[in-house]
Design a protein around this motif. Structure first.
Motif, mmCIF file in Angstrom:
data_model
loop_
_atom_site.group_PDB
_atom_site.id
_atom_site.type_symbol
_atom_site.label_atom_id
_atom_site.label_comp_id
_atom_site.label_asym_id
_atom_site.label_seq_id
_atom_site.Cartn_x
_atom_site.Cartn_y
_atom_site.Cartn_z
ATOM 1 N N HIS A 91 0.636 -1.069 -0.285
ATOM 2 C CA HIS A 91 0.190 0.121 -0.208
ATOM 3 C C HIS A 91 0.558 1.387 -0.156
ATOM 4 C CE1 HIS A 91 -3.114 3.360 1.898
ATOM 5 N NE2 HIS A 91 -3.648 2.303 1.979
ATOM 6 N N ASN A 102 -3.831 4.194 -2.852
ATOM 7 C CA ASN A 102 -5.424 4.496 -2.065
ATOM 8 C C ASN A 102 -5.943 5.822 -3.170
ATOM 9 O OD1 ASN A 102 -4.291 5.007 -0.195
ATOM 10 N ND2 ASN A 102 -5.939 5.213 1.280
ATOM 11 N N SER A 131 -12.678 -5.990 -2.508
ATOM 12 C CA SER A 131 -12.351 -6.144 -1.277
ATOM 13 C C SER A 131 -13.814 -5.296 -0.953
ATOM 14 C CB SER A 131 -11.058 -6.019 -0.841
ATOM 15 O OG SER A 131 -11.026 -4.117 -1.544
ATOM 16 N N HIS A 141 -16.602 4.034 -8.624
ATOM 17 C CA HIS A 141 -16.366 2.601 -8.923
ATOM 18 C C HIS A 141 -16.373 1.828 -10.126
ATOM 19 C CE1 HIS A 141 -17.737 1.903 -3.912
ATOM 20 N NE2 HIS A 141 -19.117 1.605 -4.875
ATOM 21 N N SER A 145 -15.022 -4.244 -7.633
ATOM 22 C CA SER A 145 -14.324 -4.536 -5.749
ATOM 23 C C SER A 145 -13.878 -6.302 -5.159
ATOM 24 C CB SER A 145 -14.584 -3.782 -5.498
ATOM 25 O OG SER A 145 -13.802 -3.810 -4.232
ATOM 26 N N MET A 172 -10.830 0.431 -0.530
ATOM 27 C CA MET A 172 -9.384 0.522 0.305
ATOM 28 C C MET A 172 -10.117 0.823 1.612
ATOM 29 S SD MET A 172 -6.204 -0.852 1.625
ATOM 30 C CE MET A 172 -5.799 -1.025 -0.513
ATOM 31 N N SER A 180 -7.459 0.808 -5.696
ATOM 32 C CA SER A 180 -7.324 0.365 -4.741
ATOM 33 C C SER A 180 -8.156 2.950 -4.646
ATOM 34 C CB SER A 180 -6.689 0.235 -3.335
ATOM 35 O OG SER A 180 -5.882 1.782 -2.642
ATOM 36 N N TRP A 181 -9.448 2.378 -3.722
ATOM 37 C CA TRP A 181 -9.810 3.481 -4.025
ATOM 38 C C TRP A 181 -10.807 3.709 -2.215
ATOM 39 C CZ3 TRP A 181 -15.065 6.354 -4.813
ATOM 40 C CH2 TRP A 181 -15.759 5.738 -4.831
ATOM 41 N N PHE A 192 -11.010 -4.634 -8.740
ATOM 42 C CA PHE A 192 -10.509 -3.140 -8.149
ATOM 43 C C PHE A 192 -10.264 -2.961 -6.792
ATOM 44 C CE2 PHE A 192 -14.707 -1.356 -8.572
ATOM 45 C CZ PHE A 192 -14.997 -1.331 -7.241
ATOM 46 N N LEU A 193 -9.829 -2.889 -5.432
ATOM 47 C CA LEU A 193 -10.397 -2.909 -4.145
ATOM 48 C C LEU A 193 -10.453 -1.401 -3.698
ATOM 49 C CD1 LEU A 193 -6.519 -4.493 -3.401
ATOM 50 C CD2 LEU A 193 -8.636 -5.676 -4.183
ATOM 51 N N THR A 229 -0.606 -1.055 -4.941
ATOM 52 C CA THR A 229 -1.867 -0.267 -4.856
ATOM 53 C C THR A 229 -1.841 1.130 -4.072
ATOM 54 O OG1 THR A 229 -4.312 -0.302 -4.655
ATOM 55 C CG2 THR A 229 -2.487 -0.579 -2.937
#
Length: 681
Positions: A150, A253, A348, A299, A346, A313, A274-275, A310-311, A251
């Protein structure tokens, strides 16, 4: 499809964890693991702001506590997303090396403290970050519990120190070659702003950034430079950690509606996007549905940057502490909002934060574990419910993707240019809102959508929507023409094809760049309407649609007119056209129409083009229908963003994944989510 987290190929459930704040409380660290298991958490993000604990004095690294934490987590089946701590430098560093602190738009160097206030150009800061990242990676890259890097935290901001000014000038030299070429593209003869040498060029200040500075090309280039400079900093961070083990993905965020950087420029820098998603829920159906649509759009932006899962986060388990009003999530909303993210791609659902801080600015920010310290809270139970649902879906869903037939062009650099243009409506050009109107129409129909920029490949779609393409860059006009010529359907709108990538107007009639031929129209001029004013588009069958803000006066050259203006001196003039071009069609909407217009128009196009939909029938108001697919199965995510129960009819062959039983319909409670599986082969 490549795995997002190959060391742990599962849907992730967890969040930001800050054990460095609790090292004097081993009882709390022990309790945390017990609570993580109860909440069905399988990963946590660690060390995001822990630099002062990792390097309390220059050159003295203290990693023992972190190794113990990661080891205890792993022994208990909880994996680690390990952060580089560059988002907040330690105070000793800030005081010893003042050049690493940013200079703001007024020329003042920032004081020590806070976060996100470092200069991305500073060789000293880059050296310190690289040393930390290298040492961290050499220690932990081989640990089986570490599954993802991260990088930093929410990269943001800009610096105008002398180092950044010099780097900006070098960036401009590389782009333009000589000062005369720059002057020509910036049109500096206007107001006698001609540059005689590179040293005369300075970044635009915040006061002049939007519109007030006469050199619009400079303002856009500054944003491009900042994006590239931050991207280069990210590369430095990435390369430092990957040197120890290239197999661990990285990644960073990203943030909601954050257009100070062009995130699409980082598509080849990050392995995983990720976001952080923090909707502002208002507690009524209309407002909450619109907010769900806003975050669904983002998204899709995040998924589309790399065209892969994607994630999520960060999200909030209850209420934030920084929004204008910190509204609690209604019962069930945690599940609905989380499954919306998963439905849009996503892999996650993660939270900020796992345990609430005891002090400082985020002590009242929502968390999985409140200050009370146990799991007998509504927020904790909501998180555990999400964890259970992810475990239920994990095996079937992990290798599924979102595969849309439809794309919307939402270009960051075009947005910069529009916001800077000065006219025709300085009280609001509303580019992002125009994109959202088209997106909302598709959202209501359950149509999966990719969000692309002007550097993206659009050849694989059936339908491309390109609202307000004011700036044409990177040969995008040729991509549009090829797309339509090969059989695609394109929807363009007013304020398209006015300027090149440096904000110089096209000559010879708008839309420029060859789009006049594509759309078969000539835009002679544009009328700006006051807020509250309106006109209408009248169709061939007499249907009327309200239009506002901007109305172009266009002439149909090769296009067929399918709608005309209903009032004002241009009553009866073309307002909506279609042109045949090769095997496809190019539609042009000459005024700011609303969701009702696009619901009808795009509904017909989606049906005629046989574009994918999550469900074939009508979807009740406020219910979101998302579609993920493998080669053999499709998965429909249904989220009810209203407080009222809704019934959704299902096609034949559907299975409710909660029960494993066939289902002909779904009953959704208020703020509920159900996932449906359907064989497609």
């Amino acid at each position: 499809m490549s795995s997002v987290t190959p060391r742990f190929p599962h849907l992730l459930h967890g969040g930001d964890y800050n054990p460095d704040q609790w090292l004097d409380r081993p009882d709390i660290l022990e309790k945390d693991i017990e609570l993580m298991k109860a909440a069905h958490i399988n990963c946590v993000s660690v060390a995001i702001f822990a630099w002062a604990k990792l390097e309390p004095e220059e050159g003295r690294y203290e990693f023992g506590w972190l190794e113990e934490v990661i080891g205890n987590l792993y022994k208990n089946g909880i994996y680690t997303v390990l952060a580089t701590p560059s988002g907040a430098k330690p105070r000793w560093m800030s005081e010893k090396y003042p050049e690493i602190r940013r200079v703001d738009g007024s020329g003042k160097r920032e004081e020590s403290g806070k976060r996100h206030n470092h200069c991305y150009t500073s060789p000293v800061y880059r050296e310190k970050v690289k040393a930390m990242n290298t040492t961290l990676a050499e220690r932990f890259a081989k640990h089986p519990g570490v599954i993802l890097w991260h990088l930093s935290n929410e990269y943001g901001g800009e610096c105008r120190c002398e180092l950044c000014k010099a780097a900006f000038r070098e960036w401009l030299k590389k782009k333009y070659g000589d000062i005369s070429a720059l002057n020509k593209q910036y049109w500096t003869d206007f107001w006698a702003q001609t540059y005689n040498n590179w040293e005369e060029i300075n970044p635009p200040t915040p006061r002049t950034m939007w519109g007030a500075d006469p050199i619009h090309g400079l303002c856009i280039d500054w944003r491009r430079f900042v994006t590239d400079q931050v991207g280069d900093f990210i590369k430095m961070e990435r390369d430092a950690v990957k040197a120890a083990d290239p197999s661990i993905p990285v990644t960073a965020n990203l943030m909601y509606d954050f257009y100070f950087y062009n995130y699409f420029k980082w598509r080849d820098i990050l392995d995983v996007v990720s976001w952080d998603s923090y909707p502002v829920w208002v507690g009524n159906a209309k407002g909450d549905v619109e907010e769900a649509q806003n975050h669904a759009l983002w998204h899709d932006v995040m998924r589309s940057i790399k065209q892969k899962p994607f994630l999520l986060m960060e999200s909030c388990p209850s209420a934030t502490n920084w929004q204008p009003v910190s509204r609690l999530k209604r019962p069930g909303m945690q599940l609905a909002a989380s499954m919306s993210a998963v439905g849009h791609g996503s892999n996650s659902v993660q939270y900020f934060q796992f345990r609430k801080s005891r002090g400082s600015s985020e002590k009242f920010h929502g968390a999985v574990v409140d200050h009370v310290g146990h799991g007998d809270t509504r927020a904790f139970r909501d998180v555990a419910e999400v964890g259970e649902r992810l475990e239920l879906l994990d095996k079937a869903l992990y290798n599924s993707e979102v595969r849309p037939d439809v794309a919307i062009v939402f270009d960051t650099e075009n947005r910069w240019a529009l916001d800077n243009a000065q006219g025709p409506r300085n009280c609001g050009i509303h580019y992002a809102e125009a994109v959202r109107d088209q997106y909302r129409a598709l959202w209501q129909m359950g149509v999966p959508v990719d969000i692309v920029d002007e550097e993206s490949d659009i050849s694989g779609y059936k339908l491309v929507l390109a609202p307000m393409l004011y700036m044409l860059r990177a040969g995008f006009e040729e991509k549009l023409k090829a797309f339509v010529k090969d059989g695609g359907a394109l929807v363009g709108t007013y304020h398209t094809g006015l300027v090149n990538e440096n904000d110089l107007c096209h000559l010879g009639g708008w839309p420029g760049g060859g789009l006049r031929e594509l759309f078969g129209i000539w835009n002679e001029e544009i009328d700006g309407l006051w807020d509250g004013e309106e006109n209408s588009i009248i169709t061939e069958d007499g249907k009327s649609y309200r239009v506002t803000e901007l109305c172009e006066l266009i002439h149909a050259e090769e296009a067929k007119v399918i709608g005309t203006y209903g009032s004002d001196f241009y009553k009866g003039m073309p307002a909506w056209t279609v042109a045949e071009y090769g095997k496809g069609q190019a539609y042009y909407v000459a005024a700011r129409a609303g969701v009702d217009f696009y619901s009808d128009f795009l509904g017909t196009l989606v049906s005629d083009l046989q574009c994918k939909r999550a469900l074939p029938g009508e979807i009740p108001f406020g219910v979101e229908a998302c579609l993920r697919e493998t080669d053999t199965e499709s998965f429909v995510f249904l989220q009810n963003f209203t407080g009222e129960p809704k019934t959704v009819a299902l096609p034949e062959g559907c299975t409710d994944m909660r029960t494993g039983q066939p289902a002909a319909k779904v009953e959704l409670r208020g703020y509920d989510s159900v996932t449906i599986a359907k064989n497609i082969k």
